[in-house]
Design a protein around this motif. Structure first.
Motif, PDB file in Angstrom:
ATOM      1  N   ALA A 118      11.009   3.404  -6.679  1.00  0.00           N
ATOM      2  CA  ALA A 118      10.744   4.340  -5.587  1.00  0.00           C
ATOM      3  C   ALA A 118       9.407   5.043  -5.774  1.00  0.00           C
ATOM      4  O   ALA A 118       8.664   5.252  -4.818  1.00  0.00           O
ATOM      5  CB  ALA A 118      11.874   5.365  -5.485  1.00  0.00           C
ATOM      6  N   VAL A 119       9.088   5.397  -7.018  1.00  0.00           N
ATOM      7  CA  VAL A 119       7.811   6.094  -7.278  1.00  0.00           C
ATOM      8  C   VAL A 119       6.643   5.168  -6.938  1.00  0.00           C
ATOM      9  O   VAL A 119       5.694   5.564  -6.254  1.00  0.00           O
ATOM     10  CB  VAL A 119       7.739   6.563  -8.747  1.00  0.00           C
ATOM     11  N   VAL A 120       6.736   3.921  -7.378  1.00  0.00           N
ATOM     12  CA  VAL A 120       5.643   2.973  -7.107  1.00  0.00           C
ATOM     13  C   VAL A 120       5.516   2.714  -5.605  1.00  0.00           C
ATOM     14  O   VAL A 120       4.436   2.860  -5.016  1.00  0.00           O
ATOM     15  CB  VAL A 120       5.899   1.642  -7.852  1.00  0.00           C
ATOM     16  N   PHE A 121       6.640   2.382  -4.990  1.00  0.00           N
ATOM     17  CA  PHE A 121       6.653   2.085  -3.563  1.00  0.00           C
ATOM     18  C   PHE A 121       6.200   3.308  -2.760  1.00  0.00           C
ATOM     19  O   PHE A 121       5.375   3.204  -1.841  1.00  0.00           O
ATOM     20  CB  PHE A 121       8.074   1.654  -3.175  1.00  0.00           C
ATOM     21  N   GLY A 122       6.697   4.475  -3.159  1.00  0.00           N
ATOM     22  CA  GLY A 122       6.343   5.699  -2.447  1.00  0.00           C
ATOM     23  C   GLY A 122       4.868   6.033  -2.577  1.00  0.00           C
ATOM     24  O   GLY A 122       4.225   6.467  -1.622  1.00  0.00           O
ATOM     25  N   LEU A 123       4.319   5.801  -3.761  1.00  0.00           N
ATOM     26  CA  LEU A 123       2.902   6.095  -3.975  1.00  0.00           C
ATOM     27  C   LEU A 123       2.040   5.192  -3.097  1.00  0.00           C
ATOM     28  O   LEU A 123       1.094   5.652  -2.442  1.00  0.00           O
ATOM     29  CB  LEU A 123       2.565   5.880  -5.456  1.00  0.00           C
ATOM     30  N   LEU A 124       2.394   3.906  -3.040  1.00  0.00           N
ATOM     31  CA  LEU A 124       1.649   2.975  -2.192  1.00  0.00           C
ATOM     32  C   LEU A 124       1.709   3.414  -0.733  1.00  0.00           C
ATOM     33  O   LEU A 124       0.688   3.452  -0.039  1.00  0.00           O
ATOM     34  CB  LEU A 124       2.210   1.554  -2.336  1.00  0.00           C
ATOM     35  N   CYS A 125       2.917   3.756  -0.276  1.00  0.00           N
ATOM     36  CA  CYS A 125       3.064   4.190   1.118  1.00  0.00           C
ATOM     37  C   CYS A 125       2.271   5.467   1.389  1.00  0.00           C
ATOM     38  O   CYS A 125       1.640   5.611   2.433  1.00  0.00           O
ATOM     39  CB  CYS A 125       4.531   4.436   1.461  1.00  0.00           C
ATOM     40  N   ALA A 126       2.298   6.392   0.417  1.00  0.00           N
ATOM     41  CA  ALA A 126       1.591   7.664   0.613  1.00  0.00           C
ATOM     42  C   ALA A 126       0.086   7.427   0.673  1.00  0.00           C
ATOM     43  O   ALA A 126      -0.620   8.025   1.482  1.00  0.00           O
ATOM     44  CB  ALA A 126       1.933   8.643  -0.506  1.00  0.00           C
ATOM     45  N   ILE A 127      -0.409   6.537  -0.178  1.00  0.00           N
ATOM     46  CA  ILE A 127      -1.843   6.233  -0.157  1.00  0.00           C
ATOM     47  C   ILE A 127      -2.224   5.662   1.208  1.00  0.00           C
ATOM     48  O   ILE A 127      -3.214   6.065   1.817  1.00  0.00           O
ATOM     49  CB  ILE A 127      -2.218   5.256  -1.293  1.00  0.00           C
ATOM     50  N   GLY A 128      -1.378   4.741   1.704  1.00  0.00           N
ATOM     51  CA  GLY A 128      -1.631   4.179   3.028  1.00  0.00           C
ATOM     52  C   GLY A 128      -1.575   5.245   4.113  1.00  0.00           C
ATOM     53  O   GLY A 128      -2.407   5.288   5.011  1.00  0.00           O
ATOM     54  N   ARG A 129      -0.616   6.140   3.974  1.00  0.00           N
ATOM     55  CA  ARG A 129      -0.391   7.184   4.971  1.00  0.00           C
ATOM     56  C   ARG A 129      -1.564   8.159   5.034  1.00  0.00           C
ATOM     57  O   ARG A 129      -1.849   8.729   6.066  1.00  0.00           O
ATOM     58  CB  ARG A 129       0.890   7.924   4.575  1.00  0.00           C
ATOM     59  N   LEU A 130      -2.241   8.351   3.898  1.00  0.00           N
ATOM     60  CA  LEU A 130      -3.344   9.313   3.844  1.00  0.00           C
ATOM     61  C   LEU A 130      -4.696   8.617   3.939  1.00  0.00           C
ATOM     62  O   LEU A 130      -5.743   9.237   3.792  1.00  0.00           O
ATOM     63  CB  LEU A 130      -3.268  10.117   2.542  1.00  0.00           C
ATOM     64  N   SER A 131      -4.671   7.304   4.171  1.00  0.00           N
ATOM     65  CA  SER A 131      -5.910   6.541   4.201  1.00  0.00           C
ATOM     66  C   SER A 131      -6.792   6.966   5.373  1.00  0.00           C
ATOM     67  O   SER A 131      -6.324   7.521   6.358  1.00  0.00           O
ATOM     68  CB  SER A 131      -5.564   5.061   4.312  1.00  0.00           C
ATOM     69  N   GLN A 132      -8.082   6.671   5.257  1.00  0.00           N
ATOM     70  CA  GLN A 132      -8.988   6.995   6.362  1.00  0.00           C
ATOM     71  C   GLN A 132      -8.933   5.918   7.441  1.00  0.00           C
ATOM     72  O   GLN A 132      -9.540   6.069   8.486  1.00  0.00           O
ATOM     73  CB  GLN A 132     -10.405   7.168   5.833  1.00  0.00           C
ATOM     74  N   TYR A 133      -8.219   4.824   7.165  1.00  0.00           N
ATOM     75  CA  TYR A 133      -8.164   3.740   8.139  1.00  0.00           C
ATOM     76  C   TYR A 133      -6.907   3.859   8.983  1.00  0.00           C
ATOM     77  O   TYR A 133      -5.792   3.868   8.472  1.00  0.00           O
ATOM     78  CB  TYR A 133      -8.195   2.381   7.437  1.00  0.00           C
ATOM     79  N   GLY A 134      -7.120   3.944  10.292  1.00  0.00           N
ATOM     80  CA  GLY A 134      -6.027   4.182  11.225  1.00  0.00           C
ATOM     81  C   GLY A 134      -4.908   3.170  11.121  1.00  0.00           C
ATOM     82  O   GLY A 134      -3.735   3.521  11.118  1.00  0.00           O
ATOM     83  N   TYR A 135      -5.262   1.884  10.996  1.00  0.00           N
ATOM     84  CA  TYR A 135      -4.191   0.882  11.001  1.00  0.00           C
ATOM     85  C   TYR A 135      -3.374   0.921   9.717  1.00  0.00           C
ATOM     86  O   TYR A 135      -2.177   0.685   9.727  1.00  0.00           O
ATOM     87  CB  TYR A 135      -4.754  -0.525  11.256  1.00  0.00           C
ATOM     88  N   LEU A 136      -4.008   1.254   8.585  1.00  0.00           N
ATOM     89  CA  LEU A 136      -3.230   1.415   7.347  1.00  0.00           C
ATOM     90  C   LEU A 136      -2.231   2.555   7.494  1.00  0.00           C
ATOM     91  O   LEU A 136      -1.089   2.470   7.042  1.00  0.00           O
ATOM     92  CB  LEU A 136      -4.153   1.713   6.167  1.00  0.00           C
ATOM     93  N   ARG A 137      -2.699   3.636   8.131  1.00  0.00           N
ATOM     94  CA  ARG A 137      -1.796   4.769   8.354  1.00  0.00           C
ATOM     95  C   ARG A 137      -0.611   4.341   9.199  1.00  0.00           C
ATOM     96  O   ARG A 137       0.530   4.658   8.908  1.00  0.00           O
ATOM     97  CB  ARG A 137      -2.541   5.917   9.055  1.00  0.00           C
ATOM     98  N   LYS A 138      -0.899   3.578  10.283  1.00  0.00           N
ATOM     99  CA  LYS A 138       0.189   3.171  11.192  1.00  0.00           C
ATOM    100  C   LYS A 138       1.184   2.274  10.478  1.00  0.00           C
ATOM    101  O   LYS A 138       2.394   2.456  10.608  1.00  0.00           O
ATOM    102  CB  LYS A 138      -0.395   2.477  12.419  1.00  0.00           C
ATOM    103  N   ILE A 139       0.660   1.295   9.728  1.00  0.00           N
ATOM    104  CA  ILE A 139       1.562   0.385   9.000  1.00  0.00           C
ATOM    105  C   ILE A 139       2.448   1.183   8.045  1.00  0.00           C
ATOM    106  O   ILE A 139       3.659   0.976   7.972  1.00  0.00           O
ATOM    107  CB  ILE A 139       0.751  -0.680   8.223  1.00  0.00           C
ATOM    108  N   SER A 140       1.832   2.123   7.334  1.00  0.00           N
ATOM    109  CA  SER A 140       2.611   2.906   6.369  1.00  0.00           C
ATOM    110  C   SER A 140       3.693   3.711   7.064  1.00  0.00           C
ATOM    111  O   SER A 140       4.813   3.816   6.560  1.00  0.00           O
ATOM    112  CB  SER A 140       1.702   3.863   5.593  1.00  0.00           C
ATOM    113  N   ILE A 141       3.348   4.287   8.213  1.00  0.00           N
ATOM    114  CA  ILE A 141       4.342   5.087   8.934  1.00  0.00           C
ATOM    115  C   ILE A 141       5.526   4.210   9.322  1.00  0.00           C
ATOM    116  O   ILE A 141       6.690   4.592   9.151  1.00  0.00           O
ATOM    117  CB  ILE A 141       3.721   5.747  10.189  1.00  0.00           C
TER     118      ILE A 141
END
Lengths: 225, 243, 256
Positions: A36-59
């Motif tokens: 969960a920590v690994v998966f969550g960290l990856l998702c959080a990085i995507g969620r806070l990314s400057q790239y809109g589509y990475l944010r959307k995918i993570s959401i």
């Protein structure tokens, strides 16, 4: 009504097995939490990314993982995926993966919340003295975010620990599995489930208590920079 | 294994659709009923925790610790299998499930309600008392309406959890969505298909409810607009979002 | 006049449909103290953040010591973005900035706050950094608070740490963003005196402020902004006697 003979001896007799079961529950939940920590960290990085589509995918990934019941995930992983793709997962592995997916979604939000809770000016000030983005994050933002993240991560773990009880459904020999097995043979479900319930309450309440103390400690002397 | 089988075999799903929908209905019913009783219980326990009597406070505290600490799975087994043997009360499956959901969620909700009530400014109560309102009137007309606004989002989240948790009721044979999915998956030997569809149905329910909550939240937020505006500094907000 | 140190050419910034800055042209010579005044929300703070690219301008360029800086962002080319972002610290390290809300790092003591840039940006070893940081803190009157954590410091002291943190890197220009607005009234003078001292030492400064007395006394030029644009620029005397209606209205509302 008055005919029932309580038989608490059964509980004492099966204590070694129950303890063994508890260790398995702890193991599943700890491996699940690590995932969960690994998966969550990856998702959080995507969620806070400057790239809109990475944010959307993570959401979307976070929403999916968080909205599907752990129970359904467990069966989906253990029976669905393994049959579809002929991967032979053990019940333990399937349980840990399902816990990792559910917990990952919560951890992603915990990481994001912790990072966002750090005043934006901190990042600005770190950049203004010429730190790179990475150093600004590692040296200034993250050390402050971690104080918020740790207590909440412990709470996520408590949730996973409770969730981990359902892995007995797919045959992991955890504490509930033992309780079911024993109570079927001795007709003592009340005693066995009461014992298991009390054990879990003691465990989760004390972990949550530790998290609270930790939070108090970490919050001590926190004020706006 | 059957290699001619399509990747996602939709036919058995279609055949079982009315069963699945029925199961979905029972899942929703259990969650709604569970959360309804949880709200009632939660309110009572919250009031007890805020009571001036130490005994009531202690009982309420133990209650919340108990039901926040016990896993739903254990609680369901305890109510459905345990109580029959020990106390001799035979509660049918669906009520057993609803009781378990209600007890578990009431533990969390009582804490939510308590902090919601405490979050209402103390001056509000004083102002009500100064007007000459009786204690229950102060609660009814001044404190609770304001606390209500605060507790809507966390209560909604609890409802979402209850929907997800209702899947666990399948273990005592409540014919809700997960139970149906299990039975049909075994019957057609299509676990991937049935669990995927079950997962998606829960997903839809959870997303719809979450959407509803955030709309409600936004509507309620209008009342506390001053707060939001007071804390924003035009220049800073822009650089925060833009930078 | 001294050579130009910093130039903003046609700088514009917007967020979504909301235009925060447009057509900003400003040339600042070495040793100048430029005070930026205007109603709140006029884009003053954003202007400062465009100079050191903490909020990069979407339009125009910033020329600092002859080198031009423009915003760059590719939607897909991660590597190009990284390369570009890796350049920005070079600009920022030459520009000191002090903030309204201090933004000292709460998890570091006063001296660690000042040392951070010295060790991680300037690459100095800890002993050397410590020496410089100590000198810097002494200069702002905090020689006895070196190892204090920010929570134990007053607002004025925090702001002094922030000033020392910026000055320790020996910047070529200092940006001040309403640095006295969050301070208790009795602490304002001390910080303003600190800034006067810097100005008389010849530091180039861009100061966003509501302290009109300070602006009229210390500035070489005053910039009046409204609605994201520079309305008028002039020496303190010129601004005091300006006929521009918005500037007049603003000044009379503040000075009475």
């Amino acid at each position: 009504m008055d005919g029932y003979q309580y038989n608490w001896d059964v509980v004492w007799q099966s204590l070694p097995e129950l303890r063994q079961g508890l260790i398995i529950t702890l193991q599943v939940s700890i491996v699940g939490m690590a995932l969960a920590v690994v998966f969550g960290l990856l998702c959080a990085i995507g969620r806070l990314s400057q790239y809109g589509y990475l944010r959307k995918i993570s959401i979307v990934i976070i929403d999916f993982s968080r909205s599907i019941p752990l129970f359904v995930l467990l069966f989906w992983v253990y029976y669905g995926l393994s049959l579809k793709f002929s991967i032979n997962l053990t019940a333990f592995q399937a349980g840990a993966i399902a816990l990792g997916i559910t917990g990952g979604a919560y951890m992603a939000e915990v990481f994001r919340g912790g990072i966002n809770a750090v005043d934006f000016g901190q990042r600005e000030a770190a950049l203004a003295i010429g730190l790179t983005q990475a150093k600004a994050f590692n040296l200034v933002v993250f050390p402050q975010a971690i104080r918020i993240i740790i207590p909440q991560a412990v709470n996520v773990y408590v949730g996973l620990l409770k969730g981990a009880t359902i892995v007995s459904v797919i045959g992991v020999a955890d504490m509930i599995y033992v309780a079911q097995y024993v109570s079927l043979n001795s007709f003592t479900p009340f005693e066995m489930y009461s014992a298991v319930g009390v054990a879990f309450i003691a465990l989760t309440v004390s972990i949550a208590g530790l998290a609270y103390l930790l939070e108090m400690r970490l919050n001590r002397g926190r004020s706006r920079g | 294994m059957a290699s001619e089988q399509p990747f996602f075999d939709f036919a058995p799903i279609w055949q079982a659709k009315s069963l699945l929908i029925e199961g979905f209905g029972i899942a929703m019913f259990s969650a709604i009923a569970g959360i309804f009783f949880a709200i009632l219980l939660g309110l009572v326990v919250a009031m007890m925790r805020l009571s001036r009597y130490r005994v009531l406070r202690a009982i309420a505290f133990i209650y919340t610790q108990l039901f926040r600490g016990v896993p739903l799975y254990v609680l369901v087994l305890w109510i459905y299998f345990g109580l029959v043997f020990a106390v001799g009360i035979d509660i049918p499956r669906i009520p057993s499930g609803i009781i378990a959901l209600a007890l578990l969620n009431s533990g969390y909700l009582s804490e939510t309600f308590r902090s919601g009530i405490l979050a209402v400014d103390k001056g509000q109560r004083e102002a009500g008392e100064a007007l000459g309102l009786r204690p229950w009137q102060v609660n009814r007309f001044i404190v609770l309406p304001q606390a209500g606004r605060i507790v809507v989002p966390p209560t909604g989240n609890q409802f979402v959890d209850a929907i997800k948790d209702s899947a666990i009721l399948s273990i005592i044979g409540v014919p809700e969505l997960m139970k149906i999915a299990q039975e049909q998956a075994n019957m057609y030997y299509r676990p991937f298909e049935f669990y995927t569809v079950a997962g998606l149905l829960y997903l839809v329910a959870v997303i719809l409810v979450s959407k509803g909550i955030s709309r409600l939240e936004r509507r309620l937020a209008r009342f506390s607009r001053e707060k939001i505006e007071a804390s924003s500094d035009a220049d800073k907000t822009v650089s925060e979002v833009g930078g | 006049m001294n050579p130009t140190l910093l130039q903003l050419k046609n700088v514009g910034k917007r967020f979504g449909d909301h235009v925060v800055l447009s057509e900003i042209n400003l040339e600042i010579a070495k040793g100048e103290v430029v005070c930026v005044i205007g109603p709140s929300g006029s884009g003053k703070s954003t202007l400062l953040r465009c100079i050191n690219f903490i909020a990069p301008p979407e339009e125009g360029e910033v020329i600092f010591e002859g080198r031009s800086w423009k915003r760059f962002h590719s939607a897909l080319n991660f590597i190009a973005n990284r390369k570009y972002e890796a350049q920005l610290p070079k600009l920022r390290a030459e520009i000191g900035m002090v903030f309204q809300h201090f933004n000292v790092f709460p998890h570091m003591s006063a001296i660690e706050n000042v040392m951070l840039g010295l060790t991680k940006v300037r690459g100095k070893n800890r002993n050397e950094a410590r020496e410089i940081a100590e000198r810097s803190l002494r200069q702002v009157g905090l020689g006895d608070k070196l190892d204090q954590y920010p929570e134990k410091l007053s607002g004025g002291q925090k702001q002094r740490v922030a000033i020392a943190r910026a000055l320790a890197l020996n910047p070529k220009v200092m940006l001040f963003d309403e640095v006295t607005s969050a301070l208790d009234p009795e602490l304002v003078t001390g910080i303003l005196d600190e800034m006067r001292r810097l100005a008389s030492d010849g530091m180039t400064m861009v100061v966003v402020t509501h302290e009109m007395n300070f602006a009229f006394q210390v500035a070489t030029r005053i910039v009046f902004m409204d609605a994201g644009r520079i309305v008028t620029i002039g020496t303190p005397d010129e601004i005091r006697n300006t006929t521009e209606p918005r500037a007049r209205a603003f000044l009379s509302s503040i000075l009475g």
